[in-house]
Design a protein around this motif. Structure first.
Motif, short mmCIF file in Angstrom:
data_model
loop_
_atom_site.label_atom_id
_atom_site.label_comp_id
_atom_site.label_asym_id
_atom_site.label_seq_id
_atom_site.Cartn_x
_atom_site.Cartn_y
_atom_site.Cartn_z
N TRP A 44 0.81 -1.21 0.00
CA TRP A 44 0.00 0.00 0.00
C TRP A 44 0.85 1.27 0.00
O TRP A 44 0.37 2.34 -0.35
CB TRP A 44 -0.96 0.01 1.18
CG TRP A 44 -2.04 -1.00 1.02
CD1 TRP A 44 -2.25 -2.11 1.77
CD2 TRP A 44 -3.05 -1.04 -0.01
NE1 TRP A 44 -3.32 -2.82 1.29
CE2 TRP A 44 -3.83 -2.18 0.20
CE3 TRP A 44 -3.37 -0.22 -1.07
CZ2 TRP A 44 -4.90 -2.51 -0.62
CZ3 TRP A 44 -4.43 -0.55 -1.88
CH2 TRP A 44 -5.19 -1.68 -1.65
N ARG A 45 2.09 1.17 0.43
CA ARG A 45 2.96 2.35 0.43
C ARG A 45 3.90 2.38 -0.76
O ARG A 45 4.75 3.26 -0.85
CB ARG A 45 3.76 2.39 1.73
CG ARG A 45 2.90 2.83 2.91
CD ARG A 45 3.75 3.12 4.11
NE ARG A 45 4.37 1.96 4.70
CZ ARG A 45 3.78 1.13 5.55
NH1 ARG A 45 2.55 1.33 5.89
NH2 ARG A 45 4.42 0.11 6.05
N ALA A 46 3.74 1.46 -1.69
CA ALA A 46 4.63 1.40 -2.86
C ALA A 46 4.35 2.59 -3.77
O ALA A 46 3.24 3.10 -3.83
CB ALA A 46 4.40 0.10 -3.62
N ARG A 47 5.38 3.02 -4.47
CA ARG A 47 5.25 4.14 -5.39
C ARG A 47 5.65 3.70 -6.78
O ARG A 47 6.61 2.95 -6.95
CB ARG A 47 6.15 5.29 -4.97
CG ARG A 47 5.68 5.97 -3.72
CD ARG A 47 6.56 7.14 -3.43
NE ARG A 47 5.98 7.89 -2.33
CZ ARG A 47 6.22 9.15 -2.14
NH1 ARG A 47 7.01 9.81 -2.94
NH2 ARG A 47 5.67 9.77 -1.12
N VAL A 48 4.91 4.17 -7.74
CA VAL A 48 5.22 3.92 -9.13
C VAL A 48 5.27 5.28 -9.81
O VAL A 48 4.30 6.03 -9.78
CB VAL A 48 4.14 3.03 -9.80
CG1 VAL A 48 4.45 2.83 -11.26
CG2 VAL A 48 4.04 1.71 -9.07
N SER A 49 6.39 5.59 -10.41
CA SER A 49 6.53 6.88 -11.09
C SER A 49 6.00 6.77 -12.51
O SER A 49 6.46 5.94 -13.29
CB SER A 49 8.00 7.30 -11.12
OG SER A 49 8.47 7.47 -9.80
N VAL A 50 5.02 7.61 -12.81
CA VAL A 50 4.43 7.64 -14.15
C VAL A 50 4.44 9.10 -14.60
O VAL A 50 3.95 9.97 -13.87
CB VAL A 50 2.99 7.11 -14.14
CG1 VAL A 50 2.37 7.21 -15.51
CG2 VAL A 50 2.95 5.69 -13.64
N PHE B 269 -0.11 9.41 -17.64
CA PHE B 269 -1.19 9.25 -16.66
C PHE B 269 -2.48 9.88 -17.20
O PHE B 269 -3.56 9.29 -17.09
CB PHE B 269 -0.78 9.90 -15.33
CG PHE B 269 -1.81 9.77 -14.26
CD1 PHE B 269 -2.07 8.55 -13.67
CD2 PHE B 269 -2.54 10.87 -13.84
CE1 PHE B 269 -3.02 8.42 -12.68
CE2 PHE B 269 -3.49 10.76 -12.86
CZ PHE B 269 -3.73 9.54 -12.27
N ALA B 270 -2.36 11.06 -17.82
CA ALA B 270 -3.54 11.73 -18.36
C ALA B 270 -4.15 10.92 -19.50
O ALA B 270 -5.38 10.79 -19.59
CB ALA B 270 -3.16 13.13 -18.85
N VAL B 271 -3.32 10.35 -20.36
CA VAL B 271 -3.83 9.52 -21.46
C VAL B 271 -4.52 8.28 -20.91
O VAL B 271 -5.57 7.87 -21.40
CB VAL B 271 -2.69 9.16 -22.43
CG1 VAL B 271 -3.12 8.07 -23.40
CG2 VAL B 271 -2.22 10.39 -23.18
N ALA B 272 -3.94 7.66 -19.89
CA ALA B 272 -4.56 6.47 -19.29
C ALA B 272 -5.92 6.80 -18.70
O ALA B 272 -6.89 6.04 -18.87
CB ALA B 272 -3.64 5.89 -18.23
#
Length: 112
Positions: free
Chosen positions: A45-51, A56-59
């Motif tokens: 739950w505390r993991a981070r994924v850099s996007v 992100f907006a397209v997704a």
């Protein structure tokens, strides 16, 4: 504009007590021991994924389009009539059955 506080001078004179040597030993021991590792679920739950923001907006935009697409498709699909089902009723000459039982008359049957 603040009014003069009578306790302000007293608070400036006050000095915080020094921590005890026992407190120092506990802090050093805790630091040397290291922090406890959180459980796998907690780390998940505390993991981070850099996007990057454009991706992100397209997704988000694609997800919104898919949601609207399925929503419109579900609401605007024409209802298909089941074969061999009569959707109209001609009630001229209707007389109820004497025992109140219902009969199903198929489309292909000729009734005289």
């Amino acid at each position: 504009m603040r009014e003069p506080d009578p306790l302000h001078a007293l608070l400036e004179e006050w000095k915080a007590p020094e921590p005890s040597p026992e407190f120092d030993r506990r802090v050093v021991a805790a630091y040397q021991k290291g922090l406890p590792r959180p459980a796998i679920v907690g780390r998940f739950w505390r993991a981070r994924v850099s996007v990057p923001a454009p991706i992100f907006a397209v997704a988000i935009l694609v997800a919104l389009v898919v949601f609207i697409w399925f929503r419109v498709a579900a609401t605007s699909s024409p209802s298909r009539a089941t074969p061999n089902v009569v959707t109209y009723l001609n009630a001229t000459g209707f007389q109820p059955l004497p025992n109140g039982a219902a009969r199903v008359v198929r489309v292909g049957e000729v009734r005289k």
